[in-house]
Design a protein around this motif. Structure first.
Motif, PDB file in Angstrom:
ATOM      1  N   GLU A  55       9.157  84.113  74.366  1.00 19.05           N
ATOM      2  CA  GLU A  55      10.189  83.344  73.656  1.00 19.05           C
ATOM      3  C   GLU A  55       9.559  82.447  72.597  1.00 19.05           C
ATOM      4  O   GLU A  55      10.084  82.314  71.488  1.00 19.05           O
ATOM      5  CB  GLU A  55      10.997  82.511  74.652  1.00 19.05           C
ATOM      6  CG  GLU A  55      12.196  81.806  74.054  1.00 19.05           C
ATOM      7  CD  GLU A  55      13.263  82.763  73.546  1.00 19.05           C
ATOM      8  OE1 GLU A  55      14.055  82.345  72.667  1.00 19.05           O
ATOM      9  OE2 GLU A  55      13.298  83.923  74.003  1.00 19.05           O
ATOM     10  N   ASN A  56       8.435  81.848  72.935  1.00 24.44           N
ATOM     11  CA  ASN A  56       7.728  81.020  71.949  1.00 24.44           C
ATOM     12  C   ASN A  56       7.314  81.854  70.738  1.00 24.44           C
ATOM     13  O   ASN A  56       7.559  81.462  69.590  1.00 24.44           O
ATOM     14  CB  ASN A  56       6.490  80.378  72.588  1.00 24.44           C
ATOM     15  CG  ASN A  56       6.845  79.293  73.586  1.00 24.44           C
ATOM     16  OD1 ASN A  56       7.987  78.852  73.661  1.00 24.44           O
ATOM     17  ND2 ASN A  56       5.868  78.854  74.355  1.00 24.44           N
ATOM     18  N   ARG A  57       6.688  83.008  70.981  1.00 23.41           N
ATOM     19  CA  ARG A  57       6.195  83.831  69.878  1.00 23.41           C
ATOM     20  C   ARG A  57       7.351  84.354  69.019  1.00 23.41           C
ATOM     21  O   ARG A  57       7.251  84.440  67.800  1.00 23.41           O
ATOM     22  CB  ARG A  57       5.375  85.007  70.415  1.00 23.41           C
ATOM     23  CG  ARG A  57       4.173  84.609  71.247  1.00 23.41           C
ATOM     24  CD  ARG A  57       3.134  83.806  70.472  1.00 23.41           C
ATOM     25  NE  ARG A  57       2.054  83.406  71.376  1.00 23.41           N
ATOM     26  CZ  ARG A  57       2.051  82.270  72.065  1.00 23.41           C
ATOM     27  NH1 ARG A  57       3.057  81.393  71.916  1.00 23.41           N
ATOM     28  NH2 ARG A  57       1.057  81.983  72.875  1.00 23.41           N
ATOM     29  N   LYS A  58       8.449  84.676  69.673  1.00 27.51           N
ATOM     30  CA  LYS A  58       9.622  85.170  68.958  1.00 27.51           C
ATOM     31  C   LYS A  58      10.142  84.137  67.959  1.00 27.51           C
ATOM     32  O   LYS A  58      10.707  84.477  66.922  1.00 27.51           O
ATOM     33  CB  LYS A  58      10.732  85.523  69.963  1.00 27.51           C
ATOM     34  CG  LYS A  58      11.905  86.309  69.361  1.00 27.51           C
ATOM     35  CD  LYS A  58      13.105  86.372  70.311  1.00 27.51           C
ATOM     36  CE  LYS A  58      12.723  86.637  71.745  1.00 27.51           C
ATOM     37  NZ  LYS A  58      13.923  86.698  72.625  1.00 27.51           N
ATOM     38  N   ASN A  59       9.904  82.873  68.280  1.00 25.13           N
ATOM     39  CA  ASN A  59      10.370  81.779  67.417  1.00 25.13           C
ATOM     40  C   ASN A  59       9.244  81.185  66.574  1.00 25.13           C
ATOM     41  O   ASN A  59       9.326  80.044  66.119  1.00 25.13           O
ATOM     42  CB  ASN A  59      11.030  80.698  68.277  1.00 25.13           C
ATOM     43  CG  ASN A  59      12.387  81.124  68.789  1.00 25.13           C
ATOM     44  OD1 ASN A  59      13.384  81.031  68.080  1.00 25.13           O
ATOM     45  ND2 ASN A  59      12.435  81.627  70.021  1.00 25.13           N
ATOM     46  N   ASN A  60       8.205  81.978  66.372  1.00 23.72           N
ATOM     47  CA  ASN A  60       7.067  81.591  65.518  1.00 23.72           C
ATOM     48  C   ASN A  60       6.328  80.378  66.054  1.00 23.72           C
ATOM     49  O   ASN A  60       5.756  79.588  65.291  1.00 23.72           O
ATOM     50  CB  ASN A  60       7.532  81.336  64.073  1.00 23.72           C
ATOM     51  CG  ASN A  60       6.375  81.387  63.090  1.00 23.72           C
ATOM     52  OD1 ASN A  60       5.395  82.105  63.298  1.00 23.72           O
ATOM     53  ND2 ASN A  60       6.470  80.625  62.017  1.00 23.72           N
ATOM     54  N   ILE A  61       6.336  80.201  67.369  1.00 23.06           N
ATOM     55  CA  ILE A  61       5.547  79.157  68.030  1.00 23.06           C
ATOM     56  C   ILE A  61       4.338  79.850  68.630  1.00 23.06           C
ATOM     57  O   ILE A  61       4.472  80.646  69.568  1.00 23.06           O
ATOM     58  CB  ILE A  61       6.370  78.447  69.127  1.00 23.06           C
ATOM     59  CG1 ILE A  61       7.618  77.808  68.519  1.00 23.06           C
ATOM     60  CG2 ILE A  61       5.526  77.402  69.842  1.00 23.06           C
ATOM     61  CD1 ILE A  61       8.620  77.319  69.550  1.00 23.06           C
ATOM     62  N   GLN A  62       3.168  79.569  68.090  1.00 23.04           N
ATOM     63  CA  GLN A  62       1.977  80.346  68.423  1.00 23.04           C
ATOM     64  C   GLN A  62       1.138  79.759  69.556  1.00 23.04           C
ATOM     65  O   GLN A  62       0.095  80.320  69.899  1.00 23.04           O
ATOM     66  CB  GLN A  62       1.114  80.505  67.168  1.00 23.04           C
ATOM     67  CG  GLN A  62       1.821  81.196  66.018  1.00 23.04           C
ATOM     68  CD  GLN A  62       2.384  82.558  66.404  1.00 23.04           C
ATOM     69  OE1 GLN A  62       1.715  83.336  67.100  1.00 23.04           O
ATOM     70  NE2 GLN A  62       3.591  82.849  65.957  1.00 23.04           N
ATOM     71  N   GLY A  63       1.572  78.647  70.120  1.00 25.59           N
ATOM     72  CA  GLY A  63       0.811  78.052  71.209  1.00 25.59           C
ATOM     73  C   GLY A  63       1.700  77.250  72.132  1.00 25.59           C
ATOM     74  O   GLY A  63       2.874  77.016  71.847  1.00 25.59           O
ATOM     75  N   GLU A  64       1.133  76.821  73.258  1.00 20.96           N
ATOM     76  CA  GLU A  64       1.848  76.026  74.243  1.00 20.96           C
ATOM     77  C   GLU A  64       0.809  75.256  75.066  1.00 20.96           C
ATOM     78  O   GLU A  64      -0.385  75.549  75.020  1.00 20.96           O
ATOM     79  CB  GLU A  64       2.726  76.877  75.172  1.00 20.96           C
ATOM     80  CG  GLU A  64       2.063  78.123  75.710  1.00 20.96           C
ATOM     81  CD  GLU A  64       2.127  79.258  74.703  1.00 20.96           C
ATOM     82  OE1 GLU A  64       3.172  79.466  74.090  1.00 20.96           O
ATOM     83  OE2 GLU A  64       1.082  79.936  74.515  1.00 20.96           O
ATOM     84  N   THR A  65       1.293  74.281  75.834  1.00 19.31           N
ATOM     85  CA  THR A  65       0.416  73.501  76.696  1.00 19.31           C
ATOM     86  C   THR A  65       0.970  73.548  78.115  1.00 19.31           C
ATOM     87  O   THR A  65       2.156  73.300  78.330  1.00 19.31           O
ATOM     88  CB  THR A  65       0.300  72.052  76.198  1.00 19.31           C
ATOM     89  OG1 THR A  65      -0.251  72.055  74.874  1.00 19.31           O
ATOM     90  CG2 THR A  65      -0.602  71.229  77.101  1.00 19.31           C
ATOM     91  N   PHE A  66       0.109  73.858  79.060  1.00 17.33           N
ATOM     92  CA  PHE A  66       0.539  74.125  80.431  1.00 17.33           C
ATOM     93  C   PHE A  66       0.309  72.925  81.343  1.00 17.33           C
ATOM     94  O   PHE A  66      -0.758  72.306  81.334  1.00 17.33           O
ATOM     95  CB  PHE A  66      -0.225  75.326  80.997  1.00 17.33           C
ATOM     96  CG  PHE A  66       0.028  76.606  80.260  1.00 17.33           C
ATOM     97  CD1 PHE A  66       1.155  77.382  80.535  1.00 17.33           C
ATOM     98  CD2 PHE A  66      -0.842  77.030  79.273  1.00 17.33           C
ATOM     99  CE1 PHE A  66       1.394  78.557  79.840  1.00 17.33           C
ATOM    100  CE2 PHE A  66      -0.618  78.213  78.572  1.00 17.33           C
ATOM    101  CZ  PHE A  66       0.506  78.968  78.859  1.00 17.33           C
ATOM    102  N   PHE A  67       1.335  72.615  82.140  1.00 16.04           N
ATOM    103  CA  PHE A  67       1.207  71.613  83.183  1.00 16.04           C
ATOM    104  C   PHE A  67       1.206  72.327  84.535  1.00 16.04           C
ATOM    105  O   PHE A  67       2.223  72.915  84.927  1.00 16.04           O
ATOM    106  CB  PHE A  67       2.375  70.617  83.138  1.00 16.04           C
ATOM    107  CG  PHE A  67       2.192  69.490  84.115  1.00 16.04           C
ATOM    108  CD1 PHE A  67       1.443  68.382  83.775  1.00 16.04           C
ATOM    109  CD2 PHE A  67       2.740  69.563  85.380  1.00 16.04           C
ATOM    110  CE1 PHE A  67       1.255  67.352  84.687  1.00 16.04           C
ATOM    111  CE2 PHE A  67       2.556  68.541  86.299  1.00 16.04           C
ATOM    112  CZ  PHE A  67       1.809  67.438  85.947  1.00 16.04           C
TER     113      PHE A  67
END
Length: 372
Positions: free
Chosen positions: A342-354
């Motif tokens: 879902e992130n990549r589909k919306n041009n969000i190329q990274g994330e931070t994990f908790f």
């Protein structure tokens, strides 16, 4: 001869202009943030040098390039602090005495090209279920009061008054201390408690007097009244602005990251108007805590982020917080993949994990899929 010199000068000038044009249109390359939070709760990483070394190794093998390591909670720093030693006689969390975990983390992570941010998790919350009580015992004037005149406790957290200039100066002094003490530190990070304050707070006499002086109104008993929420949130906005520029003066290269709750809940409940921080350029990275337990709710929050809350030209500073473990919960491999997709589909190329311990529960996913 003069003609040839003139032609040569014109040629050089033309090349210089073309070079400048080329430099102007070259886009800045942003490396996507693939981050993880490392805590001292439900994790033993911070309590030995070997634990830190192993965690960094796992992060590298898992495609993680940013570590957000806890440096402030339970009324204690997790690095040796002169400020905390002089003010509260507690220079570092007692179990870490004699060590410098932040120095250890920086050395290990930088050797593997992983950036390190000092995460000031507890922010303006002084105490959690008794841990950190020394702060308000020594500085009772720092307490945040509710409309009943009592110190506000919300979800087990007892709060300092984040609207008090003296409290703000204290918090800023810790951030500056970390930046000066560790010149190779890549960044600092606030949380859903920095800068933040429960909307039940703000009834200290000095604050209500200032509200009346500025607005002509008496602070309402209803802590959710719109004008009252906006006024207090704007005071925290101005602190965020000050924080950003003051820290940049100390070290222009330091990166300022914030990990607030989702908006507008963050503003309604904790006076965190972080959408304004993004719009005004008072933050270099934002990691909203999109902690959701099914893909439909996660998709909803992503759409709000990319369509309403963060301008298109600032999507590169977004690294959504993804819940990887809390208590006994961890997402299924399928749900985890859905959130990344879902992130990549919306041009969000990274994330931070908790948080870090969850990576070990999904080691196959991270080593075989995420890293690539």
């Amino acid at each position: 001869m003069k003609f040839r010199i003139l032609i040569s000068l014109m040629t050089l000038f033309s090349l210089s202009i073309n070079s400048c044009k080329t430099q102007q249109i070259t886009p800045k390359i942003f490396v996507p943030v693939r981050g993880v939070w490392i805590t001292n709760v439900d994790s033993q990483v911070m309590y030995s040098k070997e634990g830190i070394k192993e965690a960094v190794k796992v992060c590298q093998e898992s495609g993680i390039n940013h570590i957000f390591v806890v440096m402030w909670n339970k009324g204690r720093t997790l690095y040796p602090s002169k400020i905390m030693s002089e003010t509260f006689k507690i220079p570092i969390e007692e179990k870490l005495a004699g060590r410098d975990p932040l120095r250890e983390m920086l050395d290990e992570a930088h050797a593997k090209n992983i950036k390190v941010y000092a995460w000031f998790e507890y922010g303006f919350s002084a105490e959690n279920n008794g841990f950190g009580k020394h702060i308000l015992e020594k500085k009772p004037q720092w307490a945040a009061l509710g409309n009943d005149g009592k110190v506000v406790v919300k979800n087990g957290f007892k709060w300092m008054n984040a609207l008090d200039p003296e409290v703000q100066d204290f918090m800023l002094s810790l951030l500056k201390e970390a930046i000066v003490q560790y010149p190779d530190l890549d960044g600092i990070q606030g949380d859903d408690r920095l800068p933040a304050l429960p909307s039940e707070c703000g009834y200290n006499e000095a604050i209500t007097k200032q509200y009346k002086a500025e607005t002509g109104q008496v602070a309402p008993q209803n802590h959710m009244e719109t004008a009252w929420v906006n006024w207090r949130a704007e005071r925290l906005n101005q602190f965020q602005k000050r924080l950003y520029f003051d820290l940049k003066k100390v070290n222009p290269k330091i990166q300022i990251s914030m990990s607030p709750s989702i908006f507008p809940w963050s503003k309604e409940q904790y006076l965190q108007d972080w959408v304004t921080w993004v719009r005004e350029g008072w933050v270099d990275m934002v990691c909203p805590q999109l902690y959701r337990y099914d893909i439909a709710k996660y998709q909803k929050e992503i759409q709000l982020l990319v369509n309403q809350q963060i301008p298109k030209d600032k999507l590169h500073i977004l690294s959504p917080g993804v819940l990887l473990k809390v208590g006994k919960y961890t997402p299924s491999p399928e749900f985890l993949q859905q959130m990344i997709d879902e992130n990549r589909k919306n041009n969000i190329q990274g994330e931070t994990f908790f948080f870090y311990e969850g990576i070990k529960l999904h080691s196959e996913f991270f080593k075989e899929k995420y890293k690539n």
